[in-house]
Design a protein around this motif. Structure first.
Motif, PDB file in Angstrom:
ATOM      1  N   PHE A 106       0.843  -1.203   0.000  1.00  0.00           N
ATOM      2  CA  PHE A 106       0.000   0.000   0.000  1.00  0.00           C
ATOM      3  C   PHE A 106       0.880   1.255   0.000  1.00  0.00           C
ATOM      4  N   GLN A 107       1.903   1.231   0.841  1.00  0.00           N
ATOM      5  CA  GLN A 107       2.754   2.410   0.992  1.00  0.00           C
ATOM      6  C   GLN A 107       3.478   2.745  -0.307  1.00  0.00           C
ATOM      7  N   SER A 108       3.813   1.716  -1.073  1.00  0.00           N
ATOM      8  CA  SER A 108       4.487   1.944  -2.351  1.00  0.00           C
ATOM      9  C   SER A 108       3.631   2.807  -3.276  1.00  0.00           C
ATOM     10  N   VAL A 109       2.321   2.518  -3.341  1.00  0.00           N
ATOM     11  CA  VAL A 109       1.402   3.296  -4.181  1.00  0.00           C
ATOM     12  C   VAL A 109       1.192   4.691  -3.590  1.00  0.00           C
ATOM     13  N   ILE A 110       1.054   4.764  -2.273  1.00  0.00           N
ATOM     14  CA  ILE A 110       0.785   6.041  -1.610  1.00  0.00           C
ATOM     15  C   ILE A 110       1.962   6.996  -1.764  1.00  0.00           C
ATOM     16  N   VAL A 111       3.150   6.495  -1.539  1.00  0.00           N
ATOM     17  CA  VAL A 111       4.357   7.323  -1.698  1.00  0.00           C
ATOM     18  C   VAL A 111       4.487   7.776  -3.156  1.00  0.00           C
ATOM     19  N   GLY A 112       4.182   6.859  -4.082  1.00  0.00           N
ATOM     20  CA  GLY A 112       4.222   7.210  -5.502  1.00  0.00           C
ATOM     21  C   GLY A 112       3.236   8.310  -5.854  1.00  0.00           C
ATOM     22  N   PHE A 113       2.045   8.247  -5.242  1.00  0.00           N
ATOM     23  CA  PHE A 113       1.019   9.270  -5.479  1.00  0.00           C
ATOM     24  C   PHE A 113       1.496  10.632  -4.976  1.00  0.00           C
ATOM     25  N   ALA A 114       2.039  10.661  -3.770  1.00  0.00           N
ATOM     26  CA  ALA A 114       2.498  11.925  -3.184  1.00  0.00           C
ATOM     27  C   ALA A 114       3.633  12.526  -4.015  1.00  0.00           C
ATOM     28  N   HIS A 115       4.559  11.678  -4.454  1.00  0.00           N
ATOM     29  CA  HIS A 115       5.689  12.153  -5.274  1.00  0.00           C
ATOM     30  C   HIS A 115       5.194  12.688  -6.620  1.00  0.00           C
ATOM     31  N   LEU A 116       4.241  11.995  -7.214  1.00  0.00           N
ATOM     32  CA  LEU A 116       3.688  12.393  -8.510  1.00  0.00           C
ATOM     33  C   LEU A 116       3.028  13.768  -8.434  1.00  0.00           C
ATOM     34  N   VAL A 117       2.217  13.977  -7.386  1.00  0.00           N
ATOM     35  CA  VAL A 117       1.523  15.269  -7.224  1.00  0.00           C
ATOM     36  C   VAL A 117       2.538  16.394  -7.031  1.00  0.00           C
ATOM     37  N   GLU A 118       3.537  16.148  -6.189  1.00  0.00           N
ATOM     38  CA  GLU A 118       4.548  17.182  -5.929  1.00  0.00           C
ATOM     39  C   GLU A 118       5.304  17.535  -7.208  1.00  0.00           C
ATOM     40  N   MET A 119       5.706  16.523  -7.967  1.00  0.00           N
ATOM     41  CA  MET A 119       6.488  16.744  -9.190  1.00  0.00           C
ATOM     42  C   MET A 119       5.663  17.432 -10.272  1.00  0.00           C
ATOM     43  N   CYS A 120       4.453  16.907 -10.518  1.00  0.00           N
ATOM     44  CA  CYS A 120       3.655  17.416 -11.644  1.00  0.00           C
ATOM     45  C   CYS A 120       3.074  18.801 -11.365  1.00  0.00           C
ATOM     46  N   CYS A 121       2.775  19.087 -10.127  1.00  0.00           N
ATOM     47  CA  CYS A 121       2.183  20.393  -9.816  1.00  0.00           C
ATOM     48  C   CYS A 121       3.223  21.510  -9.887  1.00  0.00           C
ATOM     49  N   GLN A 122       4.496  21.125  -9.965  1.00  0.00           N
ATOM     50  CA  GLN A 122       5.551  22.123 -10.157  1.00  0.00           C
ATOM     51  C   GLN A 122       5.948  22.239 -11.624  1.00  0.00           C
ATOM     52  N   ALA A 123       5.456  21.298 -12.441  1.00  0.00           N
ATOM     53  CA  ALA A 123       5.799  21.303 -13.875  1.00  0.00           C
ATOM     54  C   ALA A 123       5.014  22.372 -14.621  1.00  0.00           C
ATOM     55  N   GLU A 124       5.553  22.811 -15.753  1.00  0.00           N
ATOM     56  CA  GLU A 124       4.880  23.846 -16.557  1.00  0.00           C
ATOM     57  C   GLU A 124       3.537  23.326 -17.072  1.00  0.00           C
ATOM     58  N   LYS A 125       3.533  22.099 -17.569  1.00  0.00           N
ATOM     59  CA  LYS A 125       2.299  21.498 -18.078  1.00  0.00           C
ATOM     60  C   LYS A 125       1.871  20.387 -17.121  1.00  0.00           C
ATOM     61  N   SER A 126       1.225  20.804 -16.056  1.00  0.00           N
ATOM     62  CA  SER A 126       0.904  19.863 -14.981  1.00  0.00           C
ATOM     63  C   SER A 126      -0.067  18.774 -15.439  1.00  0.00           C
ATOM     64  N   GLU A 127      -1.038  19.130 -16.302  1.00  0.00           N
ATOM     65  CA  GLU A 127      -2.032  18.139 -16.734  1.00  0.00           C
ATOM     66  C   GLU A 127      -1.361  17.039 -17.550  1.00  0.00           C
ATOM     67  N   MET A 128      -0.466  17.422 -18.454  1.00  0.00           N
ATOM     68  CA  MET A 128       0.246  16.432 -19.274  1.00  0.00           C
ATOM     69  C   MET A 128       1.123  15.542 -18.393  1.00  0.00           C
ATOM     70  N   CYS A 129       1.759  16.170 -17.390  1.00  0.00           N
ATOM     71  CA  CYS A 129       2.625  15.422 -16.466  1.00  0.00           C
ATOM     72  C   CYS A 129       1.809  14.392 -15.689  1.00  0.00           C
ATOM     73  N   LEU A 130       0.644  14.808 -15.225  1.00  0.00           N
ATOM     74  CA  LEU A 130      -0.208  13.893 -14.459  1.00  0.00           C
ATOM     75  C   LEU A 130      -0.634  12.692 -15.310  1.00  0.00           C
ATOM     76  N   GLN A 131      -0.901  12.949 -16.601  1.00  0.00           N
ATOM     77  CA  GLN A 131      -1.320  11.857 -17.486  1.00  0.00           C
ATOM     78  C   GLN A 131      -0.171  10.890 -17.757  1.00  0.00           C
ATOM     79  N   GLU A 132       0.997  11.462 -18.085  1.00  0.00           N
ATOM     80  CA  GLU A 132       2.136  10.616 -18.452  1.00  0.00           C
ATOM     81  C   GLU A 132       2.691   9.854 -17.253  1.00  0.00           C
ATOM     82  N   GLU A 133       2.984  10.589 -16.183  1.00  0.00           N
ATOM     83  CA  GLU A 133       3.554   9.947 -15.002  1.00  0.00           C
ATOM     84  C   GLU A 133       2.506   9.121 -14.262  1.00  0.00           C
ATOM     85  N   GLY A 134       1.248   9.550 -14.416  1.00  0.00           N
ATOM     86  CA  GLY A 134       0.161   8.834 -13.747  1.00  0.00           C
ATOM     87  C   GLY A 134       0.011   7.419 -14.251  1.00  0.00           C
ATOM     88  N   SER A 135       0.338   7.198 -15.518  1.00  0.00           N
ATOM     89  CA  SER A 135       0.223   5.850 -16.090  1.00  0.00           C
ATOM     90  C   SER A 135       1.157   4.870 -15.377  1.00  0.00           C
TER      91      SER A 135
END
Length: 612
Positions: A571-600
């Motif tokens: 469970f923690q592996s997915v949760i930590v991945g989610f938190a890292h993804l949000v932090e990284m993508c919300c700082q990116a210029e194109k956050s929506e594209m980042c969420l789609q690509e990294e979210g996969s």
């Protein structure tokens, strides 16, 4: 007199660890004189509390309309003599009030209560009580959002600020006892008038009103919990709770006096919990006057309270510190070594067990009420078994060892929780609770589980840094309120058999039962794909930190529902991945594209856990 009253208030309110609230209560009490006609002077306010607590959606103006029509009957209740019970008069007032609602469609949303109005008096009353709802997350924001307007309103006296506070507090906290609302309304009024003299009114309102709001919220939870005990369990449990509380407060008082007061208080709680505020105010006033008249009985902690005017006297006595004489050396041998124990147990079981509860409580002021009740339950079960044997003394002589075992086991549960909290820290400890309670009660929504466990985690944050005995009491007292809230949720909409058993079987052992509750093996989770479980909406980047934490924890709860037997590290592996993804993508210029690509990538990790 003012000097004595000042000392009395300072002695009492030092126990409410907030200097700002102490000051507000002190200021308010200093402006109230002792009055023989307290109820008469506040009859309209008291009746307003009753109406607003039952009809929570009514406007202030409509509440006042109903109050006017009830005042004549309420007048009859205020003239009771000190020895007369308020029950009969209050019952008539309540009956008239409920008939008034059912017969006047324009005053209330009658169709909501149509099922209640079609029943007889007793069932009708219970039906109306079932519609009372605490408003979660209530704050005084509506009352402090525009300080200038409030000050102007008070100055012009269009709607007195005290009356408005009573109305708002009553409808938001329908289980809060009337005398407490009156006390805090006086504090609120004093604080507002003080702040209206200040240049920075907004800051003053925040400083002085926040402690009042916090106290009201906490004491409302306690009142609601006491009402639940009276409704869910038999009168013996309710009286036992009061007997323990009284004995801890007045351990030098004799048993017969404590037993009588416990019964009186239990009966008063019933009146207050039934929503009859006139009876609640009158009954508490009578009880406090009686307590203060018995000058030999009260502890030194209570005596200063008796110098205060109503309504502060009652609030002071109830919240005063417990007297703690050292009685631990007094033996309990009469209950574990006397050969006539079974005769007393058989002849007068209730009286004998109450006396044991009294004697044990006064020797153990360091124990929380639920723990003492566990010992009492163990003793009752022990005698029930031993007194059927040929040599009962040999059987029940081991009682002291059993009592110590109960206390030790309860203590170890708390110690283990606090050790885990210290090891994991606040956030990870909360995550661990979410995993545990999602397994115990997966039928709850992820949002409900996050809120419920957040309260448990907050209790650990508050209680665990305390020293040994205060830590133990703090955790036990917090757990009884939090689990009481969960049990009320179960009562409204059943969760599962395990939760139901813990809620209904034994009040004393409710916490140990929940501690030992395992995975609900009967629950079959609706299948959710990882796309449904993982929220990768761009709105995440506009969310506040607390909202992101909630989203992460809802994800955790939903994963546990899907795979309750999976290892926590998965469970923690997915949760930590989610938190890292949000932090990284919300700082990116194109956050929506980042969420789609990294979210996969995160979706794949989730699929490996859920198997598809």
């Amino acid at each position: 007199m003012k000097t004595v009253r000042t000392i009395s208030l300072l002695v009492f309110f030092s126990s409410i660890k907030c200097q700002t609230l102490q000051r507000s209560l002190l200021d308010a009490a200093m402006q109230h004189s002792n009055s023989q006609n307290y109820l008469e002077e506040n009859l309209r306010a008291v009746t307003s509390i009753m109406v607003a607590q039952f009809l929570q959606k009514l406007t202030y103006e409509k509440v006042q309309t109903i109050v006017k029509e009830l005042l004549d009957l309420a007048e009859k209740c205020k003239s009771l003599k000190p020895h007369e019970s308020p029950s009969e008069c209050c019952h008539q007032l309540m009956t008239t009030f409920l008939e008034h609602i059912c017969n006047n469609q324009g005053l209330a949303d009658r169709h909501v209560f149509s099922d209640c109005c079609n029943t007889n008096n007793s069932a009708r009353h219970k039906c109306f009580l079932s519609y009372k709802k605490d408003v979660a997350g209530y704050s005084d924001i509506s009352q402090i959002s525009n300080p200038e307007q409030i000050c102007e309103m008070d100055k012009e006296n269009h709607v007195p600020v005290k009356e408005k506070y009573i109305y708002e507090t009553s409808r938001k906290h329908p289980f809060l006892y009337g005398p407490t609302i009156l006390t805090m309304s006086a504090c609120y009024e004093t604080a507002v008038r003080s702040c209206c003299q200040e240049d920075n009114k907004t800051e003053c309102f925040q400083i002085k009103l926040e402690p009042i709001r916090k106290y009201v919220r906490e004491i409302s939870l306690r009142h609601h919990h006491l009402c639940e005990i009276g409704i869910k369990f038999n009168h013996k449990v309710a009286k036992a709770v009061e007997l323990v509380l009284l004995t801890k407060k007045q351990p030098k008082a004799n048993f017969s006096e404590i037993a009588k007061l416990a019964m009186d208080i239990k009966n008063l709680h019933q009146i207050c919990c039934e929503g009859n505020t006139v009876g609640c105010v009158l009954g508490r006033s009578q009880l406090m006057n009686y307590t203060c008249s018995k000058q030999a009985t009260p502890s030194s902690k209570i005596t200063p309270c008796c110098e205060l005017p109503e309504p502060f006297r009652g609030e002071c006595i109830i919240n005063s510190e417990n007297d703690k004489p050292d009685l631990s050396s007094l033996p309990l041998s009469r209950f574990t070594e006397d050969q006539f124990v079974c005769k007393q147990f058989t002849d007068k079981q209730d009286d004998f067990l109450q006396e044991f509860l009294y004697e044990y409580s006064r020797r153990h002021p360091e124990l929380a009420v639920p723990v003492i009740l566990r010992v009492d339950t163990v003793y009752q079960n022990l005698l029930g078994k031993c007194c059927k044997l040929e040599n009962p003394l040999e059987c029940y002589s081991h009682g002291e060892e059993m009592f110590q075992r109960v206390v030790h086991e309860s203590h170890e549960h708390v110690k283990n929780q606090c050790d885990l909290h210290e090891k994991l820290g606040d956030s990870n400890f909360h995550d661990r609770l979410i995993v545990l309670y999602t397994k115990k009660a997966p039928q709850l929504s992820a949002q409900e589980l996050v809120i419920f466990t957040k309260n448990m985690a907050a209790a650990a944050t508050t209680c665990c840094p305390l020293n040994d005995e205060p830590q133990f009491v703090c955790m036990e007292n917090s757990a009884k309120l939090i689990l009481g809230d969960l049990c009320r949720r179960h009562e409204a909409e059943p969760i599962n058999a395990g939760v139901g058993h813990c809620c209904d079987d034994s009040y004393a052992f409710r916490k140990p039962c929940f501690d030992d509750l395992q995975v609900d093996g009967t629950y079959i989770s609706p299948h959710l794909s990882c796309d449904q479980v993982v929220n990768l909406n761009e709105d995440l980047c506009r969310a506040q930190e607390e909202e992101l934490q909630t989203e992460k924890q809802k994800l955790l709860s939903n994963l546990v529902k899907q795979e309750p037997y999976a290892a926590e590290m998965q469970f923690q592996s997915v949760i930590v991945g989610f938190a890292h993804l949000v932090e990284m993508c919300c700082q990116a210029e194109k956050s929506e594209m980042c969420l789609q690509e990294e979210g996969s990538k995160l979706i794949k990790k989730c699929q490996s856990l859920l198997g598809g």
